[in-house]
Design an enzyme around this catalytic site. Sequence first.
Site, PDB file in Angstrom:
ATOM      1  N   ARG A   1       3.378  -5.659  -4.824  1.00 56.77           N
ATOM      2  CA  ARG A   1       1.937  -5.428  -4.881  1.00 56.77           C
ATOM      3  C   ARG A   1       1.401  -6.144  -6.118  1.00 56.77           C
ATOM      4  NH1 ARG A   1       4.451  -0.448  -3.944  1.00 56.77           N
ATOM      5  NH2 ARG A   1       3.984   0.488  -1.886  1.00 56.77           N
TER       6      ARG A   1
ATOM      7  N   HIS B   1      -2.372  -9.341  -1.071  1.00 59.52           N
ATOM      8  CA  HIS B   1      -1.528  -8.329  -0.428  1.00 59.52           C
ATOM      9  C   HIS B   1      -0.928  -8.847   0.874  1.00 59.52           C
ATOM     10  CE1 HIS B   1      -0.095  -4.220  -0.488  1.00 59.52           C
ATOM     11  NE2 HIS B   1      -0.369  -4.105   0.806  1.00 59.52           N
TER      12      HIS B   1
ATOM     13  N   LYS C   1       4.379   2.832  -6.116  1.00 63.89           N
ATOM     14  CA  LYS C   1       3.476   3.958  -5.904  1.00 63.89           C
ATOM     15  C   LYS C   1       4.197   5.281  -6.158  1.00 63.89           C
ATOM     16  CE  LYS C   1       0.059   2.159  -2.626  1.00 63.89           C
ATOM     17  NZ  LYS C   1      -0.522   2.328  -1.279  1.00 63.89           N
TER      18      LYS C   1
END
Length: 314
Positions: free
Chosen positions: A169, A260, A192
């Site tokens: 990312r 992305h 994340k």
Amino acid sequence: MADSQLTADEALAAWLEHLAHERRLSPNTLEAYGRIGRRYLAFLERHRGGPQRLADLGTVTAAEVRAHLAERRQGSQERGDHPLAARSISQTLSAIRAFHGFLDRRCATPAPQLALVRGPRIKPSLPRPVSEDQARGLLQETDADPDAEAWEAARDRAVLTLLYGCGLRISEGLSLTRSDAPLPQTLRIIGKGGKARLAPILPAVREAVDGYVALQPFPLAPGDALFRARRGGPLTPRHVQAMVQRLRGRLGLPATATPHALRHSFATHLLGAGADLRSIQELLGHASLSTTQKYTAVDAQRLLDAYSAAHPRS
């Protein structure tokens, strides 16, 4: 902590503290949950005509939650709220459920009516990768920017090569520090929710980053962000997005060619080359294999498109 005299704001603060210190969620996720929680409590205060306490949160009705979601769907110019799409409404409801679940477990304050609320139906969306040729074109086009200095072109190539070559990312690529270069054989990435994974580093990725490091003009301490903007500050996601927007404009690529999309391309091209889903899941840092399985639909669609092009209907 089951104190019925707690204010609703104090209950929200306790939940966010739990998410930060026990669940170790990322700052961005915490900010999103906090924003959703504050808007939810503000709605209840307006709707019920006064400040709420912990005990009041246990009496929330399905109709009240539905009214709040309807308000978020419509938006409000007066409060500066933009209308939310179905996916964002679903995320809002999920956060509200998580908040009340915490109040049930930790504060003995269940909200049974919440189980009657259903979120909107969401049409599954497929990742939109770029082709291998388009990915190569984006990397090569970084050298063709007439306004960029040599070190800036090398930086842009290094960032895009990282995203495509490692499936990162933007935030993960820009989190690298000076001490990470030269890149090792495998790089530990924090994704994340603070989840760590190992990303193998291809020679082409290492060479691109080394090329940038050799040219960048700023003295950097080991803990400083590796990628720098023109004036020396840390590079931002917005710069990377704007850079790809310029590159795709020159190459005539669609608006779906985003930074992305390079991460999607990493996964799709690995799948097309024979990699198994479980390995791709680990490389991307997906918590659920179902998230990774979306790429099988993308790869199947590419095969169907190729077949249709080769065998057009009569």
